[in-house]
Design a protein around this motif. Structure first.
Motif, short mmCIF file in Angstrom:
data_model
loop_
_atom_site.label_atom_id
_atom_site.label_comp_id
_atom_site.label_asym_id
_atom_site.label_seq_id
_atom_site.Cartn_x
_atom_site.Cartn_y
_atom_site.Cartn_z
N ILE A 64 7.50 0.62 -1.67
CA ILE A 64 7.78 2.04 -1.43
C ILE A 64 6.58 2.72 -0.79
CG2 ILE A 64 8.26 4.26 -2.55
CD1 ILE A 64 9.84 2.65 -4.68
N ILE A 65 5.39 2.45 -1.35
CA ILE A 65 4.16 3.06 -0.83
C ILE A 65 3.90 2.64 0.61
CG2 ILE A 65 1.62 3.01 -1.06
CD1 ILE A 65 2.01 3.19 -4.07
N SER A 66 4.27 1.41 0.97
CA SER A 66 4.03 0.95 2.34
C SER A 66 4.76 1.82 3.36
CB SER A 66 4.47 -0.51 2.49
OG SER A 66 5.88 -0.64 2.41
N TYR A 67 5.87 2.45 2.94
CA TYR A 67 6.62 3.34 3.83
C TYR A 67 6.09 4.77 3.78
CZ TYR A 67 10.15 -0.23 4.72
OH TYR A 67 10.78 -1.38 5.13
N LEU A 68 5.45 5.14 2.66
CA LEU A 68 5.04 6.53 2.48
C LEU A 68 3.56 6.79 2.70
CD1 LEU A 68 7.01 7.33 -0.83
CD2 LEU A 68 7.74 7.74 1.53
N VAL A 69 2.78 5.71 2.87
CA VAL A 69 1.33 5.83 2.84
C VAL A 69 0.77 6.71 3.95
CG1 VAL A 69 0.86 3.77 4.26
CG2 VAL A 69 -0.79 4.49 2.52
N HIS A 70 1.49 6.85 5.07
CA HIS A 70 0.97 7.64 6.18
C HIS A 70 1.41 9.11 6.13
CE1 HIS A 70 -0.86 4.20 8.01
NE2 HIS A 70 0.28 3.55 8.05
N ILE A 71 2.13 9.50 5.07
CA ILE A 71 2.50 10.90 4.88
C ILE A 71 1.35 11.59 4.17
CG2 ILE A 71 4.15 12.47 3.81
CD1 ILE A 71 6.22 10.20 3.98
N TRP A 72 0.79 12.64 4.77
CA TRP A 72 -0.43 13.21 4.23
C TRP A 72 -0.24 13.80 2.83
CZ3 TRP A 72 -1.24 18.18 2.64
CH2 TRP A 72 -0.39 19.17 3.14
N GLN A 73 0.97 14.33 2.56
CA GLN A 73 1.21 14.87 1.23
C GLN A 73 1.12 13.78 0.16
OE1 GLN A 73 3.09 15.47 3.91
NE2 GLN A 73 3.69 17.63 4.02
N VAL A 74 1.62 12.58 0.49
CA VAL A 74 1.53 11.44 -0.43
C VAL A 74 0.07 11.03 -0.63
CG1 VAL A 74 2.15 9.01 -0.78
CG2 VAL A 74 3.84 10.63 0.14
N GLN A 75 -0.68 11.03 0.47
CA GLN A 75 -2.10 10.70 0.39
C GLN A 75 -2.84 11.71 -0.50
OE1 GLN A 75 -3.32 10.78 4.46
NE2 GLN A 75 -2.06 9.04 5.06
N ALA A 76 -2.52 12.99 -0.33
CA ALA A 76 -3.18 14.04 -1.11
C ALA A 76 -2.85 13.90 -2.60
CB ALA A 76 -2.75 15.41 -0.60
N ILE A 77 -1.58 13.64 -2.91
CA ILE A 77 -1.19 13.45 -4.31
C ILE A 77 -1.91 12.24 -4.90
CG2 ILE A 77 0.74 12.81 -5.81
CD1 ILE A 77 2.53 14.50 -3.92
N GLY A 78 -2.01 11.18 -4.10
CA GLY A 78 -2.72 9.98 -4.56
C GLY A 78 -4.17 10.26 -4.87
N ALA A 79 -4.83 11.02 -3.98
CA ALA A 79 -6.25 11.37 -4.20
C ALA A 79 -6.41 12.21 -5.47
CB ALA A 79 -6.78 12.13 -2.99
N LEU A 80 -5.54 13.21 -5.65
CA LEU A 80 -5.60 14.06 -6.84
C LEU A 80 -5.33 13.24 -8.10
CD1 LEU A 80 -3.75 17.26 -5.55
CD2 LEU A 80 -6.19 17.05 -6.09
N TYR A 81 -4.40 12.30 -8.00
CA TYR A 81 -4.08 11.45 -9.15
C TYR A 81 -5.29 10.61 -9.55
CZ TYR A 81 -1.76 8.05 -12.14
OH TYR A 81 -1.42 7.27 -13.20
N LEU A 82 -5.98 10.02 -8.59
CA LEU A 82 -7.16 9.22 -8.89
C LEU A 82 -8.26 10.07 -9.52
CD1 LEU A 82 -7.35 6.85 -5.77
CD2 LEU A 82 -6.63 6.26 -8.09
N PHE A 83 -8.46 11.28 -8.99
CA PHE A 83 -9.43 12.20 -9.59
C PHE A 83 -9.05 12.47 -11.05
CE2 PHE A 83 -10.05 14.19 -5.15
CZ PHE A 83 -11.05 13.29 -4.85
N GLY A 84 -7.75 12.74 -11.28
CA GLY A 84 -7.29 13.06 -12.62
C GLY A 84 -7.46 11.91 -13.60
N VAL A 85 -7.12 10.70 -13.14
CA VAL A 85 -7.28 9.52 -13.99
C VAL A 85 -8.74 9.33 -14.38
CG1 VAL A 85 -7.23 6.98 -13.95
CG2 VAL A 85 -5.24 8.28 -13.18
#
Length: 259
Positions: A64-85
């Motif tokens: 799923i991520i392989s299809y969504l990885v280039h969407i900037w909103q997904v990238q931003a959520i991923g970055a925020l998630y890593l910060f939160g973790v």
């Protein structure tokens, strides 16, 4: 594939193995705590069901991520998630730990299937952490001639997939070694989550350079300058965690000898 590309991918894979190992040890400790109230034969079943679910989820989410990885909103959520973790685990370890210990002493063990669900959810959360960290490390690697999978370069996908497999193997077979390593050098756990936060910074930089945002130059995440900064800071965190652990170990040994 030329030698420089092989070395670049090999280096990232080594970093992933180390990061997966430390995180898997921490995850193994959490899961072991969840199942310790069960009889021994049921513990193994609960762990097996939980890891089986994590295996299915990790590979399903990777596609799923392989299809969504280039969407900037997904990238931003991923970055925020890593910060939160990273923030959650660092606060839990250094600020909330005494309170959590008291709560654990008061809590009663759950039934078998409730425990399985808890292990399942924990494994899924750990899988998300690992996949996002792997994606953040892989997406700025040099492109390869391998065919794309979803919207992801074939080489990038292979690195993330390999990291995922290694993470599951470590969770199943090698976590004991890393648990022992964390006991000897507890600062490595803090270093691991600082690395997770720093990888989140890398994903944030990648997001800010997305063509739709263009806050940073599109070429910056793949530039030599950023790569030098990123790897210098990452290695500094790792070395710092190792040295701080060594200091703590020496101090504790000295205290024991004096007593």
């Amino acid at each position: 594939m030329d030698l420089a590309l092989v070395m670049e991918y090999g280096w990232v894979l080594l970093i992933l193995i180390g990061l997966e190992g430390i995180l898997a040890a921490d995850n193994a400790l959490v899961i072991a705590t969840m199942v310790k109230h069960l009889p021994e034969n049921k513990r193994k079943k609960a762990l097996f069901y939980g890891l089986a679910g994590a295996f299915v989820f990790r590979f399903g989410s990777l596609f799923i991520i392989s299809y969504l990885v280039h969407i900037w909103q997904v990238q931003a959520i991923g970055a925020l998630y890593l910060f939160g973790v990273a923030a959650y685990h660092l606060l839990k370890k250094h600020v909330l730990k005494p309170k959590l210990v008291k709560m654990e002493k008061k809590s009663k063990g759950s039934g078998f299937w409730v425990t399985v669900i808890k292990v399942e959810l924990a494994d899924i959360a750990f899988a998300i952490d690992a996949i996002l960290a792997a994606v953040a490390l892989a997406v700025t690697l040099s492109p390869t001639t391998l065919p794309e999978i979803g919207g992801l370069d074939g080489g990038h996908f292979a690195i993330i997939l390999t990291g995922g497999i290694i993470g599951l193997v470590i969770m199943r077979f090698a976590a004991g070694y890393f648990v022992g390593l964390l006991d000897k050098r507890p600062g490595l756990e803090t270093a691991a989550y600082l690395i997770v936060a720093w990888v989140g910074v890398k994903l944030a930089v990648y997001t800010l350079a997305h063509p739709e945002l263009a806050i940073l130059s599109e070429s910056f995440p793949k530039s030599a300058t950023w790569k030098i900064i990123f790897w210098t800071v990452l290695l500094s965190i790792g070395v710092g965690g190792w040295l701080m652990s060594k200091e703590k170990q020496v101090q504790s040994n000295e205290t024991v000898n004096v007593g």
